[in-house]
Scaffold this motif. Structure first.
Motif, PDB file in Angstrom:
ATOM      1  N   LEU A  12       0.827  -1.204   0.000  1.00 37.45           N
ATOM      2  CA  LEU A  12       0.000   0.000   0.000  1.00 37.45           C
ATOM      3  C   LEU A  12       0.863   1.255   0.000  1.00 37.45           C
ATOM      4  CD1 LEU A  12      -2.719  -1.190   2.534  1.00 37.45           C
ATOM      5  CD2 LEU A  12      -3.063  -0.743   0.099  1.00 37.45           C
ATOM      6  N   CYS A  15       2.067   1.724  -3.504  1.00 40.67           N
ATOM      7  CA  CYS A  15       1.028   2.261  -4.392  1.00 40.67           C
ATOM      8  C   CYS A  15       0.816   3.757  -4.155  1.00 40.67           C
ATOM      9  CB  CYS A  15      -0.291   1.523  -4.173  1.00 40.67           C
ATOM     10  SG  CYS A  15      -0.276  -0.195  -4.721  1.00 40.67           S
ATOM     11  N   ARG A  17      -1.526   5.531  -2.744  1.00 42.71           N
ATOM     12  CA  ARG A  17      -2.850   6.071  -3.079  1.00 42.71           C
ATOM     13  C   ARG A  17      -3.650   6.229  -1.790  1.00 42.71           C
ATOM     14  NH1 ARG A  17      -5.559   2.534  -7.691  1.00 42.71           N
ATOM     15  NH2 ARG A  17      -7.161   4.133  -7.379  1.00 42.71           N
ATOM     16  N   ILE A  19      -6.463   6.097   0.959  1.00 44.53           N
ATOM     17  CA  ILE A  19      -7.512   5.104   1.229  1.00 44.53           C
ATOM     18  C   ILE A  19      -8.698   5.808   1.875  1.00 44.53           C
ATOM     19  CG2 ILE A  19      -8.079   3.049   2.584  1.00 44.53           C
ATOM     20  CD1 ILE A  19      -5.090   2.282   2.324  1.00 44.53           C
ATOM     21  N   ASP A  20      -9.862   5.694   1.255  1.00 44.08           N
ATOM     22  CA  ASP A  20     -11.071   6.340   1.770  1.00 44.08           C
ATOM     23  C   ASP A  20     -11.843   5.453   2.744  1.00 44.08           C
ATOM     24  OD1 ASP A  20     -10.651   8.624   0.157  1.00 44.08           O
ATOM     25  OD2 ASP A  20     -11.518   7.567  -1.558  1.00 44.08           O
ATOM     26  N   LEU A  22     -11.480   1.793   4.951  1.00 48.29           N
ATOM     27  CA  LEU A  22     -10.690   0.658   5.425  1.00 48.29           C
ATOM     28  C   LEU A  22     -11.604  -0.284   6.181  1.00 48.29           C
ATOM     29  CD1 LEU A  22      -7.914  -0.701   5.880  1.00 48.29           C
ATOM     30  CD2 LEU A  22      -7.678   0.701   7.944  1.00 48.29           C
ATOM     31  N   THR A  55      -3.806  -0.654  10.618  1.00 46.60           N
ATOM     32  CA  THR A  55      -4.416   0.672  10.737  1.00 46.60           C
ATOM     33  C   THR A  55      -3.400   1.719  11.169  1.00 46.60           C
ATOM     34  OG1 THR A  55      -6.532  -0.351  11.333  1.00 46.60           O
ATOM     35  CG2 THR A  55      -6.269   1.988  11.825  1.00 46.60           C
ATOM     36  N   LEU A  58      -0.879   2.473   8.455  1.00 43.09           N
ATOM     37  CA  LEU A  58      -1.433   3.358   7.426  1.00 43.09           C
ATOM     38  C   LEU A  58      -1.523   4.796   7.919  1.00 43.09           C
ATOM     39  CD1 LEU A  58      -4.286   1.050   6.065  1.00 43.09           C
ATOM     40  CD2 LEU A  58      -2.161   1.650   4.888  1.00 43.09           C
ATOM     41  N   LEU A  64      -4.200   7.268   4.859  1.00 39.80           N
ATOM     42  CA  LEU A  64      -5.651   7.390   4.936  1.00 39.80           C
ATOM     43  C   LEU A  64      -6.044   8.801   4.526  1.00 39.80           C
ATOM     44  CD1 LEU A  64      -6.605   5.461   8.206  1.00 39.80           C
ATOM     45  CD2 LEU A  64      -6.559   4.651   5.842  1.00 39.80           C
ATOM     46  N   SER A  65      -7.085   8.906   3.701  1.00 36.70           N
ATOM     47  CA  SER A  65      -7.526  10.215   3.235  1.00 36.70           C
ATOM     48  C   SER A  65      -8.060  11.031   4.406  1.00 36.70           C
ATOM     49  CB  SER A  65      -8.598  10.059   2.157  1.00 36.70           C
ATOM     50  OG  SER A  65      -9.766   9.479   2.705  1.00 36.70           O
ATOM     51  N   ALA A  68     -11.332   9.685   5.779  1.00 38.90           N
ATOM     52  CA  ALA A  68     -11.409   8.226   5.729  1.00 38.90           C
ATOM     53  C   ALA A  68     -12.360   7.675   6.780  1.00 38.90           C
ATOM     54  CB  ALA A  68     -10.019   7.633   5.923  1.00 38.90           C
ATOM     55  N   SER A 198     -19.967   2.925   6.517  1.00 39.91           N
ATOM     56  CA  SER A 198     -18.964   3.734   5.827  1.00 39.91           C
ATOM     57  C   SER A 198     -19.491   5.120   5.500  1.00 39.91           C
ATOM     58  CB  SER A 198     -18.501   3.038   4.543  1.00 39.91           C
ATOM     59  OG  SER A 198     -19.505   3.098   3.534  1.00 39.91           O
TER      60      SER A 198
END
Length: 254
Positions: A12, A15, A17, A19-20, A22, A55, A58, A64-65, A68, A198
């Motif tokens: 991750l 990548c 990017r 994450i919105d 999790l 978690t 990240l 995390l956005s 998120a 979510s």
């Protein structure tokens, strides 16, 4: 396995990017006989340690956005009042065996250590209660736009969730539950609870959502049992998980 978490985290990070959403959905109904991981963690407690490592990894990597949403699988026994399941009275257990140190008491439950009697269903209830406390503690440490919720998928016996359970649960309790209207639902309906959560707002962050009292299916609602809101137990659970996992948030305090 710690190695699988590290591998996933490294991928991750590579990548890069944001994450919105999790979803932390790993879980295990305990075996008939006690089983420990290579780290000495009771098997049904191990998923939370892996979820925590992922978690926090990240969060520390800023992956995390800003808005998120984190959803972790809870379960109805954490609220209490579920037949055949009973969670440990943490304050009493800590007072009796750990000089009142609740964090040490939670750590003992995670390891199923001395003075912890292994009863599979009760061990499962403890694991899910610790998750609810962990969520409340994490919510206090998240940036203002992020949110975390514990969500019980409810009864969904058409999965492999009870593959490791003892015969009393597998061949007595579950078949009885399946005969009672409203006590079971399809895996698809159960999974939709996660999607529903979510979309919750930050005002609900740190809450545990499950079925209405006495039910295992249908709409989810915030659980308001007093033991879920015991801040001393929430923080004790957080500190115990940090010690067992070996990882904490960088420069974030409740």
């Amino acid at each position: 396995m710690p190695s699988s978490v590290q591998s996933a985290l490294a991928k991750l990070v590579e990548c890069n990017r944001p994450i919105d959403f999790l979803l932390l959905n790993a879980g295990l109904v305990p075996f008939k006989r006690r089983a420990l991981t290579a780290e000495g963690i009771e098997a049904s407690q191990a998923p939370l340690i892996g979820h925590h490592r992922l978690t926090i990894g990240l969060l520390n990597a800023n992956l995390l956005s800003p808005n998120a949403r984190i959803v972790i699988a809870g379960a109805e026994p954490a609220r209490g009042g579920v037949p055949m399941f009973k969670y440990t009275d943490l304050p009493a257990f800590a007072a009796k065996y750990h000089h009142g140190d609740r964090s040490a008491a939670v750590e003992a439950l995670i390891h199923n250590g001395p003075n912890v009697k292994y009863v599979p269903n009760n061990t499962y209830a403890d694991a899910k209660l610790i998750i609810a406390w962990w969520v409340a503690a994490l919510a206090r440490r998240l940036p203002s736009g992020m949110a975390v919720y514990a969500v019980s998928p409810g009864g969904a016996t058409a999965t492999n969730v009870v593959r490791s359970a003892g015969p009393a649960l597998k061949y007595l309790f579950i078949p009885i539950v399946n005969l009672i209207p409203g006590m079971n639902q399809t895996p698809e309906v159960a999974a939709h609870r996660y999607i529903q959560a979510s979309r919750f707002g930050t005002e609900a962050s740190g809450q545990f959502f499950a079925s209405a009292k006495g039910k295992f299916s249908g709409p989810i609602e915030v659980q308001r049992q007093p033991h879920l809101y015991d801040r001393a137990s929430q923080e004790a659970a957080w500190q115990a998980v940090v010690r067992v996992s070996g990882i904490d948030l960088l420069n974030r305090q409740p």
